[in-house]
Enzyme design. Structure first.
Site, PDB file in Angstrom:
ATOM      1  N   GLY B  45       0.802  -1.229   0.000  1.00 47.34           N
ATOM      2  CA  GLY B  45       0.000   0.000   0.000  1.00 47.34           C
ATOM      3  C   GLY B  45       0.835   1.279   0.000  1.00 47.34           C
ATOM      4  N   ASN B  68      -0.586  -8.958  11.890  1.00 45.11           N
ATOM      5  CA  ASN B  68       0.371  -7.919  11.550  1.00 45.11           C
ATOM      6  C   ASN B  68      -0.195  -6.546  11.840  1.00 45.11           C
ATOM      7  OD1 ASN B  68       0.013  -6.033   8.995  1.00 45.11           O
ATOM      8  ND2 ASN B  68      -1.066  -7.955   8.559  1.00 45.11           N
ATOM      9  N   ALA B  69       0.726  -5.667  12.184  1.00 42.38           N
ATOM     10  CA  ALA B  69       0.382  -4.245  12.327  1.00 42.38           C
ATOM     11  C   ALA B  69       1.586  -3.467  11.810  1.00 42.38           C
ATOM     12  CB  ALA B  69       0.095  -3.901  13.781  1.00 42.38           C
ATOM     13  N   ILE B  70       1.785  -3.575  10.508  1.00 44.70           N
ATOM     14  CA  ILE B  70       2.935  -2.915   9.889  1.00 44.70           C
ATOM     15  C   ILE B  70       2.731  -1.398   9.921  1.00 44.70           C
ATOM     16  CG2 ILE B  70       4.317  -2.705   7.770  1.00 44.70           C
ATOM     17  CD1 ILE B  70       4.355  -5.544   9.012  1.00 44.70           C
ATOM     18  N   CYS B 129      -7.554  -1.232   5.863  1.00 43.01           N
ATOM     19  CA  CYS B 129      -6.413  -1.605   6.698  1.00 43.01           C
ATOM     20  C   CYS B 129      -6.774  -1.356   8.158  1.00 43.01           C
ATOM     21  CB  CYS B 129      -5.167  -0.809   6.342  1.00 43.01           C
ATOM     22  SG  CYS B 129      -3.771  -1.298   7.380  1.00 43.01           S
ATOM     23  N   LYS B 164     -10.813  -2.751  -2.240  1.00 35.05           N
ATOM     24  CA  LYS B 164     -10.513  -3.838  -1.288  1.00 35.05           C
ATOM     25  C   LYS B 164     -11.335  -3.633  -0.035  1.00 35.05           C
ATOM     26  CE  LYS B 164      -6.722  -6.499   0.514  1.00 35.05           C
ATOM     27  NZ  LYS B 164      -5.273  -6.725   0.405  1.00 35.05           N
ATOM     28  N   GLY B 216      -3.889 -15.518   6.962  1.00 36.32           N
ATOM     29  CA  GLY B 216      -3.385 -16.881   6.896  1.00 36.32           C
ATOM     30  C   GLY B 216      -4.500 -17.919   6.888  1.00 36.32           C
ATOM     31  N   GLY B 242      -7.362 -14.772   1.355  1.00 32.08           N
ATOM     32  CA  GLY B 242      -7.520 -15.079   2.767  1.00 32.08           C
ATOM     33  C   GLY B 242      -7.114 -16.525   2.981  1.00 32.08           C
ATOM     34  N   THR B 265      -0.217 -14.320   2.949  1.00 32.15           N
ATOM     35  CA  THR B 265       0.672 -14.786   4.002  1.00 32.15           C
ATOM     36  C   THR B 265       1.526 -15.987   3.576  1.00 32.15           C
ATOM     37  OG1 THR B 265      -0.936 -13.973   5.604  1.00 32.15           O
ATOM     38  CG2 THR B 265       0.687 -15.546   6.415  1.00 32.15           C
TER      39      THR B 265
HETATM   40  C1  LIG Z   1       2.253  -8.240   6.580  1.00 30.98           C
HETATM   41  C2  LIG Z   1       1.044  -7.877   5.794  1.00 30.98           C
HETATM   42  C3  LIG Z   1       0.953  -6.624   5.192  1.00 30.98           C
HETATM   43  C4  LIG Z   1      -0.157  -6.260   4.466  1.00 30.98           C
HETATM   44  N1  LIG Z   1      -0.207  -5.036   3.859  1.00 30.98           N
HETATM   45  C5  LIG Z   1      -1.283  -4.699   3.103  1.00 30.98           C
HETATM   46  C6  LIG Z   1      -1.322  -3.466   2.399  1.00 30.98           C
HETATM   47  O1  LIG Z   1      -0.385  -2.687   2.414  1.00 30.98           O
HETATM   48  N2  LIG Z   1      -2.456  -3.163   1.695  1.00 30.98           N
HETATM   49  C7  LIG Z   1      -3.512  -4.020   1.632  1.00 30.98           C
HETATM   50  O2  LIG Z   1      -4.513  -3.716   0.995  1.00 30.98           O
HETATM   51  N3  LIG Z   1      -3.475  -5.219   2.255  1.00 30.98           N
HETATM   52  C8  LIG Z   1      -2.394  -5.570   2.986  1.00 30.98           C
HETATM   53  N4  LIG Z   1      -2.359  -6.805   3.615  1.00 30.98           N
HETATM   54  C9  LIG Z   1      -3.497  -7.724   3.470  1.00 30.98           C
HETATM   55  C10 LIG Z   1      -3.255  -8.743   2.356  1.00 30.98           C
HETATM   56  O3  LIG Z   1      -3.122  -8.117   1.122  1.00 30.98           O
HETATM   57  C11 LIG Z   1      -4.393  -9.777   2.294  1.00 30.98           C
HETATM   58  O4  LIG Z   1      -5.600  -9.098   2.089  1.00 30.98           O
HETATM   59  C12 LIG Z   1      -4.506 -10.569   3.574  1.00 30.98           C
HETATM   60  O5  LIG Z   1      -3.219 -10.889   4.037  1.00 30.98           O
HETATM   61  C13 LIG Z   1      -5.334 -11.842   3.428  1.00 30.98           C
HETATM   62  O6  LIG Z   1      -4.703 -12.818   2.646  1.00 30.98           O
HETATM   63  P1  LIG Z   1      -3.774 -14.004   3.250  1.00 30.98           P
HETATM   64  O7  LIG Z   1      -4.570 -14.645   4.342  1.00 30.98           O
HETATM   65  O8  LIG Z   1      -3.489 -14.899   2.100  1.00 30.98           O
HETATM   66  O9  LIG Z   1      -2.566 -13.347   3.784  1.00 30.98           O
HETATM   67  C14 LIG Z   1      -1.231  -7.175   4.343  1.00 30.98           C
HETATM   68  C15 LIG Z   1      -1.140  -8.429   4.930  1.00 30.98           C
HETATM   69  C16 LIG Z   1      -0.024  -8.793   5.642  1.00 30.98           C
HETATM   70  C17 LIG Z   1       0.044 -10.156   6.247  1.00 30.98           C
END
Ligand SMILES: Cc1cc2nc3c(=O)[nH]c(=O)nc-3n(C[C@H](O)[C@H](O)[C@H](O)COP(=O)(O)O)c2cc1C
Ligand SMILES: Cc1cc2nc3c(=O)[nH]c(=O)nc-3n(C[C@H](O)[C@H](O)[C@H](O)COP(=O)(O)OP(=O)(O)OC[C@H]3O[C@@H](n4cnc5c(N)ncnc54)[C@H](O)[C@@H]3O)c2cc1C
Ligand SMILES: Cc1cc2nc3c(=O)[nH]c(=O)nc-3n(C[C@H](O)[C@H](O)[C@H](O)COP(=O)(O)OP(=O)(O)OC[C@H]3O[C@@H](n4cnc5c(N)ncnc54)[C@H](O)[C@@H]3O)c2cc1C
Ligand SMILES: Cc1cc2nc3c(=O)[nH]c(=O)nc-3n(C[C@H](O)[C@H](O)[C@H](O)COP(=O)(O)O)c2cc1C
Ligand code: FES
Ligand code: FES
Lengths: 266, 302, 302, 266
Positions: B45, B68-70, B129, B164, B216, B242, B265
């Site tokens: 993002g 996460n809480a980046i 987010c 999103k 995850g 997801g 993830t």
């Molecule tokens: C470390 C991390 C950083 C993420 N950063 C963003 C981001 O910058 N913008 C966004 O729309 N989603 C962000 N997401 C969400 C992912 O794009 C995705 O929607 C979410 O992880 C669900 O998919 P997953 O279960 O396969 O990880 C982030 C997820 C993780 C784990």
């Protein structure tokens, strides 16, 4: 694919032995990875039988010998616990080598001073091996069992100074005590290389700063991806514009001590 | 066999992308996989200016998941264009840029900037987010604000717009429809779910930000439900995500109505996942005698 | 050491109960564990008349979790009183009765019936079951309806009232406050989360009801966040649940603000869980030098 | 605690052998469980090394001998896969015996007829062993490898009639064919006991109904708790008032065929 000297490989465990205390040495055969390894780099290991947790675990690359490399690790949690029960012949998946390691001293540089706490020794071995000039390694730990690889460093021709907090081996106290004594003798132009717990690294950084010395610190931060995409492993690092979060897995794990910001909330 | 799918005017060679924030800016994983085999690369993002992000610890592993809480650390539009765009522009697959802002105007401005850049595949509006105080999910949990953001970006660019959505709503259908009506070309579902993890020994939250977003395998059943609900509510394509870690997971998202999927993830523990998903998808469809992945999409018998 | 806690006027000998729908009517597990060591027994949801429930398949195992769509099968008030009450009345620990209805009046009527019965420990209002069309979560995702249900039950009984909130909301705080203001003595958080699982080979949902509710370890980080949010919003005690399978899990719920906890899905795979949680909790508090579990409750440093 | 004859125990695996095809026989030592077992009951097994799934798996109790009981199972999914790799000495956790089993015929009853498909044999062995009158067991399967325990049933003095769908052993066809032939000879007063796939049970139920015979069917439904609390394992069962969902793990797994409602949505 870009170059960049990192590979993902499923590799067989060749040997796996218990060291002192809860420490283990594990060697894998990874012929195309070993030539790429620089001192201070790490392998990001997927412990394949570990089903209760998702992530890889980072370990410093300890020794490299021909087609094999090894890690020296302590069983501390669920991942290393499962790892410690794996047998030769079983496989791991590794992404390696990763990160920016230590600057290997050049011939003519002063005798390097290495400072290690616990498994920090693992990150420093290759540096000691590849440094043209033999130096001193200061090793500290809580107890006798945390003092690792002393013989190996001596075999490389390095001087080893040991401290333990409980006095069960070497001098009693912290690893920084003999270091400070040594620096009292002479500090100008010398350089420190350290790996260990954050408290120790901070102390070493301060010691270097006070004396205007260069120091490289290998930072131990929790990692997730290990390859620079997730921004988990950041530490605050000074920049010309103030400070920014940099990735331990990419810009580090080794940082110039002068750049590290130590305040928890800078 | 045809794996190609359409997201607005953007054609993807296959329906498997990587999720924003889990793939950096593409260049990092280029060392380990062939990016040109992906459906698309979605970058972390980006807002107008650079963002420091939250203090560490920023992620914590939990049962079958990650929190996460980046805090959306990033270089801002200019930094991104300077550092990462030359590389991404050289890829044969489209780059989708995930954008955000703290005001409707900022979203629109970022959209305008990327519209002007040229060569961008699509914009993904991150209105979901959970890890930043302003911006982020506040836009994703209020239908009116959501429509405003989408409409403003729609005016700002002709690029395909992917909204999103936040999973953290009573019913996703009205949000899906609001985005569709405001001109979104597609939806991405789901972002991470608000969550908390505790360290008993220190009595502290494990994340410096206290709470974070859960992702995850543990969230897959929730994500599938959300995609299914949204697919019944709108006609625009949905990008499902997801917890995807295998072709089977991805095919589940498609069968409930997703046109494409993203691997998130799973990249962190297995960078080959997206490529394995593509291969496994092809194999499965072949076995089932399905010539075009679009026949599989939305074909749930329920 | 004191483990006793208070839920309204009800005293529990320890803060560990079992979750409604995961412990039948107590009698089934009496063959395997000593029920008198629990904090309380919470029975399966009961409405006025008997309920057939959903067609099978009703549950499906997913990654670190379970999805169920039982559909609140049950004997109704009379059937319950006839078949199960004599046994439950004989226990030394309180029985909490989980009740539901499809109208506000039905909730109130069921509450009145159990008030009249005598000897009931507390009533838990299930306004959050995702698996039935009428009743259930419709009351839990609308603050006004929620307040009406709670207020009607409040008028119908002097028994302690526990409102079991839905997790499926943008922000749980207003719901928590609505229940508190309408006279609820405590909150139970969380019920299962709407979810879906697919069988790729048959292209069908794995549950006959199509969707179900996700429970088990996978939802713990979501549940902790909800309990933490609610604890900041109200003064009444909270019973935390969602994925508890160890004393550590339970202690996490307490530290973020729960007064008590319930073990749910874990009963299915390990009927000893609740007793192990009690033992482990005692041991942990001892090790930490904490004399009273209430000192631990809500003591998060955040 | 109430009585009721069910225990939860962590028990060691004593023997574990591969049978034909993907079938395995596994015996555990469970001295206080074995005396409680009735034919047709099951054990709900927590496969301790299985980390990727939460639930227990139900298996019919196959044989009981002194302090041990055994199960006969087919590796079909993640749980049985992990189970099949366990070795003697490793432990399982079991809740057993569970469910309402078969009605053991009394002396003087007619010769019982058993009908088994695949691992259905496992549920019927104890019944055959404990029935005072030797009868006939009809065994069916897809292929030769699905025909189990024939020797054991013969050793008990039972007559065994085999069918396989591919004709690789015994008569080609379905297990119901020789059964119908046998019943053509004589059906009045005889009783059927069946365990196997749902389709087979339905066919057996219909055969019994058409002839006004009694039949007990052991139903194979997915289970969760196994002890009656979760209401997962229900099937529609006729009652005086119409029908209701009853629990396979409590009111079953063995049901009187006349009570079972077969329509998928009654
Ligand atoms: C470390 C991390 C950083 C993420 N950063 C963003 C981001 O910058 N913008 C966004 O729309 N989603 C962000 N997401 C969400 C992912 O794009 C995705 O929607 C979410 O992880 C669900 O998919 P997953 O279960 O396969 O990880 C982030 C997820 C993780 C784990
Ligand atoms: C660059 C680098 C090099 C390392 N080199 C070594 C080494 O040579 N030998 C060695 O024994 N250990 C080393 N560590 C630490 C090692 O990664 C952890 O001990 C290990 O991840 C613990 O995993 P676990 O599953 O057993 O513990 P758990 O506590 O169960 O792990 C939970 C999570 O926390 C992370 N974690 C826990 N402890 C640490 C830690 N100290 N540092 C980073 N992450 C942690 C895990 O990776 C995992 O994501 C290194 C860490 C880093 C960052
Ligand atoms: C009363 C009863 C007695 C049984 N006796 C035997 C026996 O003696 N020998 C034998 O080989 N099998 C028996 N089964 C079937 C056995 O329980 C399943 O094969 C086993 O649960 C599969 O687990 P898995 O993890 O390998 O499969 P997965 O497919 O990975 O399991 C996923 C889920 O589905 C359930 N499941 C899958 N197949 C079945 C099935 N056929 N029946 C019930 N649940 C299923 C599992 O328990 C689990 O919850 C019996 C089932 C019941 C209900
Ligand atoms: C099979 C099953 C049936 C349930 N039935 C009810 C119910 O009747 N009433 C209710 O309020 N909650 C019911 N619940 C929800 C649980 O009480 C609990 O809130 C939820 O399972 C979360 O806890 P857990 O993750 O520990 O299982 C049920 C849950 C399961 C798994
Ligand atoms: S661990 Fe992911 S960026 Fe360093
Ligand atoms: S499996 Fe839970 S009631 Fe039968």
């Amino acid at each position: 694919m870009l170059g960049g000297g990192v590979l993902e490989r499923t590799v067989p465990i060749l040997t796996h032995e218990r060291d002192t205390g809860g420490y283990f040495r594990l060697a894998v055969r990874a012929p195309d990875i070993t030539p790429l390894v620089q001192p201070g780099q790490f392998a990001h290991v997927r412990i394949l039988p570990l089903k209760s947790a998702l992530l890889r675990r980072p370990f410093s690359i300890f020794q490299v010998a021909g087609e094999t490399f090894s890690i020296l690790y302590k069983a501390v949690g669920q991942g290393t616990e499962v790892l410690s029960r794996m047998r030769p012949g079983e496989e791991l998946n590794v992404i390696a080598p990763l990160g920016r390691g230590f600057t290997v001293p050049r011939a003519g540089d002063s005798r390097p001073l290495l400072v290690a706490g616990g498994y920090g020794m693992a990150a420093l071995y290759l540096l000691a091996q590849r440094a043209p000039e033999k130096g001193i390694v200061f090793v500290g730990g809580r107890r006798r069992q945390d003092i690792l690889c002393v013989d190996e460093f001596r075999a490389l021709g390095w001087e080893v100074r040991i401290t333990t907090e409980d006095g069960s081996l070497g001098e009693p106290g912290l690893v920084t005590q003999p270091l400070v004594e040594e620096l009292r003798r002479e500090s100008a132009g010398r350089k420190l290389f350290a790996c260990g717990p954050t408290g120790m690294l901070r102390a070493v950084g301060r010691i270097a700063e006070e004396r205007g010395m260069a120091a490289e610190l290998s930072m131990d931060e929790h990692m997730c991806c290990g390859v620079g995409v997730c921004l988990t492993c950041v530490i605050p690092v000074k920049t010309s514009a103030g400070w920014e979060y940099q990735r331990t897995c990419m810009e580090g794990p080794v940082f110039d001590a002068r750049q590290v910001v130590w305040e928890t909330d800078p | 066999m045809n794996l190609a799918v359409q997201i607005g005017k953007l054609t993807l060679q296959n329906p498997v992308m990587v999720a924003s924030g889990t793939f950096g800016y593409g260049v990092e994983y280029a060392r380990l996989i062939d990016l040109n085999r992906l459906g698309a690369v979605v970058v972390k993002g980006i807002r107008l200016g650079p963002v420091r992000g939250n203090p560490p610890p920023r992620t914590v592993e939990v049962t079958s998941g990650l929190i996460n809480a980046i805090g959306l650390q990033g270089p801002g539009v200019d930094g991104f264009i300077e550092k990462y765009w030359p590389f991404l522009q050289g890829l044969k697959v489209p780059t989708i840029i995930n954008i955000w802002g703290t005001t409707v105007d900022e979203y629109a401005e970022v959209a305008r900037r990327f519209d002007a850049l040229g060569g961008v595949g699509a914009l993904e509006l991150n209105v979901s987010c959970p890890n930043i105080k302003e911006g982020g999910s506040q836009f994703g949990t209020d239908c009116k604000l959501l429509a405003e953001v989408v409409a403003a970006c729609r005016r700002a660019t002709t690029l395909p717009l992917i909204t999103k959505l936040s999973p953290n709503v009573v019913n996703i259908a009205p949000y899906a429809r609001a985005a569709e009506e405001a001109g979104s070309d597609a939806l991405a579902i789901m972002n991470s779910y608000p969550a908390l993890a505790i360290d008993l020994e220190t009595r502290r939250p494990k994340l410096a930000n206290v709470t974070g977003g859960l992702t995850g395998p543990c969230i897959k059943p929730i994500a599938l439900k959300l995609v299914w609900d949204a697919a019944k509510a709108v006609r625009i394509p949905i990008i499902g995500m997801g917890g995807i870690q295998s072709a089977a997971d991805a095919l589940e998202f498609l069968v409930v109505g997703a046109t494409a999927v993203a691997v998130g993830t799973a990249n962190f523990y297995e960078p080959q996942t997206a490529l394995e998903v593509i291969a496994g998808m092809r194999e499965f469809l072949q076995r089932k005698g399905i010539e075009d992945v679009r026949e599989w999409t939305g074909s749930l018998r329920a």
